[in-house]
Design an enzyme around this catalytic site. Structure first.
Site, PDB file in Angstrom:
ATOM      1  N   GLY A  10      35.130 -58.354 -85.338  1.00  0.00           N
ATOM      2  CA  GLY A  10      34.006 -58.646 -86.212  1.00  0.00           C
ATOM      3  C   GLY A  10      32.698 -58.580 -85.447  1.00  0.00           C
ATOM      4  O   GLY A  10      32.658 -58.204 -84.272  1.00  0.00           O
ATOM      5  N   GLY A  11      31.617 -58.956 -86.110  1.00  0.00           N
ATOM      6  CA  GLY A  11      30.285 -58.847 -85.531  1.00  0.00           C
ATOM      7  C   GLY A  11      30.070 -59.625 -84.255  1.00  0.00           C
ATOM      8  O   GLY A  11      29.801 -59.057 -83.206  1.00  0.00           O
ATOM      9  N   GLU A  12      30.180 -60.942 -84.316  1.00  0.00           N
ATOM     10  CA  GLU A  12      29.941 -61.787 -83.144  1.00  0.00           C
ATOM     11  C   GLU A  12      31.213 -62.480 -82.679  1.00  0.00           C
ATOM     12  O   GLU A  12      31.159 -63.409 -81.893  1.00  0.00           O
ATOM     13  CB  GLU A  12      28.896 -62.850 -83.480  1.00  0.00           C
ATOM     14  CG  GLU A  12      27.529 -62.287 -83.806  1.00  0.00           C
ATOM     15  CD  GLU A  12      26.531 -63.376 -84.163  1.00  0.00           C
ATOM     16  OE1 GLU A  12      26.954 -64.507 -84.472  1.00  0.00           O
ATOM     17  OE2 GLU A  12      25.330 -63.092 -84.139  1.00  0.00           O
ATOM     18  N   GLU A  13      32.330 -62.060 -83.183  1.00  0.00           N
ATOM     19  CA  GLU A  13      33.588 -62.729 -82.867  1.00  0.00           C
ATOM     20  C   GLU A  13      34.469 -61.866 -81.973  1.00  0.00           C
ATOM     21  O   GLU A  13      34.433 -60.646 -82.030  1.00  0.00           O
ATOM     22  CB  GLU A  13      34.337 -63.084 -84.153  1.00  0.00           C
ATOM     23  CG  GLU A  13      33.582 -64.085 -85.007  1.00  0.00           C
ATOM     24  CD  GLU A  13      34.275 -64.390 -86.319  1.00  0.00           C
ATOM     25  OE1 GLU A  13      35.252 -63.695 -86.662  1.00  0.00           O
ATOM     26  OE2 GLU A  13      33.832 -65.316 -87.000  1.00  0.00           O
ATOM     27  N   PHE A  14      35.249 -62.553 -81.164  1.00  0.00           N
ATOM     28  CA  PHE A  14      36.209 -61.905 -80.284  1.00  0.00           C
ATOM     29  C   PHE A  14      37.549 -62.592 -80.462  1.00  0.00           C
ATOM     30  O   PHE A  14      37.611 -63.763 -80.819  1.00  0.00           O
ATOM     31  CB  PHE A  14      35.760 -62.019 -78.820  1.00  0.00           C
ATOM     32  CG  PHE A  14      34.505 -61.252 -78.527  1.00  0.00           C
ATOM     33  CD1 PHE A  14      34.572 -59.975 -78.003  1.00  0.00           C
ATOM     34  CD2 PHE A  14      33.264 -61.813 -78.786  1.00  0.00           C
ATOM     35  CE1 PHE A  14      33.419 -59.267 -77.734  1.00  0.00           C
ATOM     36  CE2 PHE A  14      32.101 -61.105 -78.529  1.00  0.00           C
ATOM     37  CZ  PHE A  14      32.174 -59.834 -78.002  1.00  0.00           C
TER      38      PHE A  14
END
Length: 124
Positions: free
Chosen positions: A13-17
């Site tokens: 996702g965008g800011e997730e790891f």
């Protein structure tokens, strides 16, 4: 921090790891999450627009599951997402570990039968 050959860190996702740690129980996953958080904090990456602090921080959702043939594939992702949401709701810059009935049944790490385990953002 993620060192074993089968371990995997990937953008989700965008800011997730996501960090996948095969053959790791909740205790081990929480230990690695603390190390990851500490390593990023040690970098002191400036974040001028943060509402949490002057540097980049991490909110981590941690869970563990030993898969079985009848386990739903979404259980692990849903539990991790729920834990991440809790970490953010509790003030960010912390980790929150959680397991569901399915992950608890299949996991060797149990904390006195408590459903949620919060690990404070101040823990080292």
């Amino acid at each position: 921090v993620v060192k074993r050959p089968a371990d995997l860190a990937a953008r989700y996702g965008g800011e997730e790891f996501a960090v996948i740690l095969p053959n790791t129980n909740l205790f081990g996953a929480t230990h690695i999450a603390k190390q990851i958080r500490r390593a990023v904090k040690g970098l002191e990456i400036c974040h001028d627009t943060s509402q949490v602090g002057q540097h980049v921080t991490l909110s981590l959702g941690v869970t563990s599951l030993i898969p079985t043939a009848d386990a739903e594939p979404t259980v692990l992702v849903d539990a991790a997402d729920c834990a991440l949401y809790q970490a953010k709701q509790k003030g960010r810059d912390r980790l929150y570990a959680i397991w569901t009935k399915e992950t608890q049944t299949n996991n060797s790490f149990k904390l006195e039968q408590r459903r949620n385990v919060r690990v404070s953002g101040n823990s080292a």
